[in-house]
Design a protein around this motif. Sequence first.
Motif, PDB file in Angstrom:
ATOM      1  N   ILE A 154     -15.621  70.170 -14.458  1.00  0.00           N
ATOM      2  CA  ILE A 154     -15.505  70.207 -15.929  1.00  0.00           C
ATOM      3  C   ILE A 154     -14.721  69.008 -16.451  1.00  0.00           C
ATOM      4  CG2 ILE A 154     -15.687  72.742 -15.896  1.00  0.00           C
ATOM      5  CD1 ILE A 154     -12.683  72.767 -16.732  1.00  0.00           C
ATOM      6  N   LYS A 180     -13.241  72.378 -10.305  1.00  0.00           N
ATOM      7  CA  LYS A 180     -12.564  71.075 -10.242  1.00  0.00           C
ATOM      8  C   LYS A 180     -12.350  70.623 -11.677  1.00  0.00           C
ATOM      9  CE  LYS A 180     -12.566  67.012 -10.309  1.00  0.00           C
ATOM     10  NZ  LYS A 180     -11.701  66.240 -11.231  1.00  0.00           N
ATOM     11  N   PRO A 181     -11.124  70.831 -12.200  1.00  0.00           N
ATOM     12  CA  PRO A 181     -10.868  70.382 -13.579  1.00  0.00           C
ATOM     13  C   PRO A 181     -10.701  68.867 -13.611  1.00  0.00           C
ATOM     14  CG  PRO A 181      -8.878  71.360 -12.635  1.00  0.00           C
ATOM     15  CD  PRO A 181      -9.936  71.442 -11.565  1.00  0.00           C
ATOM     16  N   GLY A 213     -12.243  62.585  -9.687  1.00  0.00           N
ATOM     17  CA  GLY A 213     -13.676  62.863  -9.631  1.00  0.00           C
ATOM     18  C   GLY A 213     -14.320  62.326  -8.370  1.00  0.00           C
TER      19      GLY A 213
HETATM   20  P1  ADP Z   1     -15.255  61.150 -18.684  1.00  0.00           P
HETATM   21  O1  ADP Z   1     -15.795  59.755 -18.513  1.00  0.00           O
HETATM   22  O2  ADP Z   1     -15.416  61.646 -20.037  1.00  0.00           O
HETATM   23  O3  ADP Z   1     -13.891  61.356 -18.107  1.00  0.00           O
HETATM   24  P2  ADP Z   1     -16.556  62.107 -16.320  1.00  0.00           P
HETATM   25  O4  ADP Z   1     -17.999  62.415 -16.224  1.00  0.00           O
HETATM   26  O5  ADP Z   1     -16.046  60.904 -15.618  1.00  0.00           O
HETATM   27  O6  ADP Z   1     -16.219  62.104 -17.859  1.00  0.00           O
HETATM   28  O7  ADP Z   1     -15.680  63.332 -15.806  1.00  0.00           O
HETATM   29  C1  ADP Z   1     -16.037  64.693 -15.953  1.00  0.00           C
HETATM   30  C2  ADP Z   1     -15.647  65.443 -14.693  1.00  0.00           C
HETATM   31  O8  ADP Z   1     -16.368  64.889 -13.594  1.00  0.00           O
HETATM   32  C3  ADP Z   1     -14.163  65.309 -14.312  1.00  0.00           C
HETATM   33  O9  ADP Z   1     -13.716  66.524 -13.724  1.00  0.00           O
HETATM   34  C4  ADP Z   1     -14.186  64.206 -13.276  1.00  0.00           C
HETATM   35  O10 ADP Z   1     -13.113  64.269 -12.373  1.00  0.00           O
HETATM   36  C5  ADP Z   1     -15.487  64.528 -12.560  1.00  0.00           C
HETATM   37  N1  ADP Z   1     -16.074  63.375 -11.836  1.00  0.00           N
HETATM   38  C6  ADP Z   1     -15.959  62.054 -12.113  1.00  0.00           C
HETATM   39  N2  ADP Z   1     -16.604  61.313 -11.199  1.00  0.00           N
HETATM   40  C7  ADP Z   1     -17.174  62.177 -10.316  1.00  0.00           C
HETATM   41  C8  ADP Z   1     -17.982  62.034  -9.154  1.00  0.00           C
HETATM   42  N3  ADP Z   1     -18.351  60.832  -8.692  1.00  0.00           N
HETATM   43  N4  ADP Z   1     -18.395  63.156  -8.523  1.00  0.00           N
HETATM   44  C9  ADP Z   1     -18.047  64.379  -8.989  1.00  0.00           C
HETATM   45  N5  ADP Z   1     -17.266  64.579 -10.056  1.00  0.00           N
HETATM   46  C10 ADP Z   1     -16.827  63.502 -10.724  1.00  0.00           C
END
Ligand code: ADP
Length: 484
Positions: A154, A180-181, A213
Amino acid sequence: MTLRPMNIDPGKCFIAGAWVDPVGGDVLPLLNPSDGSTLCEIARGTAQDIDAAVAAADRALGGDWGRLTAAERGRLLAKIGHAVLDHVETLAELEAMDVGKPLTQARADVVALARYLEFYGGAADKIHGETIPYLDGYTVYTLRARHGVTGHIIPWNYPMQIIGRSVGAALAMGNACVLKPAEEACLTALAFAQIAHAAGLPEGALNVVPGLGAEAGAALAAHQGVHHISFTGSVGVGKLIQQTAGNNVVPVTLELGGKSPQVVFDDADITGARPFLVNAGIQNAGQTCSASSRILVQRGVYDQVVTAMAAAYDELRAGPALSDLDLGPLVSPRQREIVEGFIAKGRDLSCVARGQIVAEAPAGGAYVAPHLFADVPAEHTLAQDEIFGPVQVVIPFDDEAEAVAIANGTDFGLVASCWTENGARQMRMAKALRAGQVFINNYGAGGGVELPFGGTGLSGHGREKGFEALYGFSTLKTVAARHG
Ligand code: ADP
């Protein structure tokens, strides 16, 4: 550090009903976007913590959680919803400090989380299969089965609401969740796990692993023990997650934002529309997937609408989250930079109004004054790209056909609305607008627990909220019995 009175330990993960140190022992700073200070440190979970969380969820399915009947799950979700309401002020303050949203908006998010739990608690035992007429001598029926372990990745903009709509629905269907916040805002996710557990949620039914992420998030998306992924966030990461989930052939629900239009016709009730036109763009400082960032206005009322919106913008004030003004800061300096970059790209446009950042806003905060641009060409970057900040563009149009062409002329399709007193036009527009939700003479940015929500095009696929989410968080089994 323990955050009183919630008794949460933000430097840890919540796995199998207990606070545990991340295996790697690393932490990340959590920023207070209202002043740039460090609020606390959070766990930097990694693949090993995700392994432990998935294993705990798997055990829960075979344990106390998996043995509950649908009615018992429903009763428990309702009880957790009540427990959330017992903590409205504390949760609202945590969210306000963490995300930077004004207290009133944070409070509304807590109430929405409780409402999701109430809704999905009530729905848990109301998902039925069907009987299907088939060959002579057969009885055929369908069953709704849980997926098993569901992964929830999220974002930071509405942690509590998104937990309500995704974890709430997944638990209602009997799944066990790994959450996973976002690294920018994870305190209410941890607090919620604690509250749910204290209210009786069996251990392992909900596990929370904070972290980056590319580390914890990627590990969760790729984990072979996860049977469904729901993701809300950016288009780029959504694509990655879909590819990763594809390797394991698990279903994904993706909600990736939008460029949602409101279309105002000459015969609209402009006075009634004005608060919706503006609030839908600046709520949560514009950091809302379903924000309405494009306002399309028919030429007969164009000047009137621009003047009314500009007057509203002149009154807007941005300041620290706990001052509870119209807008807080953006979530981070990085987000501010992105939004300021877009505003700079609008230097060739007519900026007809901007709100104020109050004088007492700390210099270290991530503040951006709301900007309203008028006469914006439909193909301009500001009218095409998701900005995720308090910026709206107004675009004129001549007739219904042109309005539809402009409204549908981006890669997104999350939400749309039309403002008109003409009933036949309302029906035509509802059909013609390319969006997962269409509002007529209103606009529901972020709201509507009962209303199925999700997009088309780059806005993603799958539906959350409402009853529809329960189908997404379960799978259908067909049973054909030959009895002669
Ligand atoms: P923003 O750019 O608005 O922060 P993201 O899409 O990067 O949005 O982040 C949304 C969620 O996805 C967060 O919990 C972030 O940690 C997670 N996230 C970012 N990169 C990845 C990745 N490569 N794989 C899985 N989750 C990810």
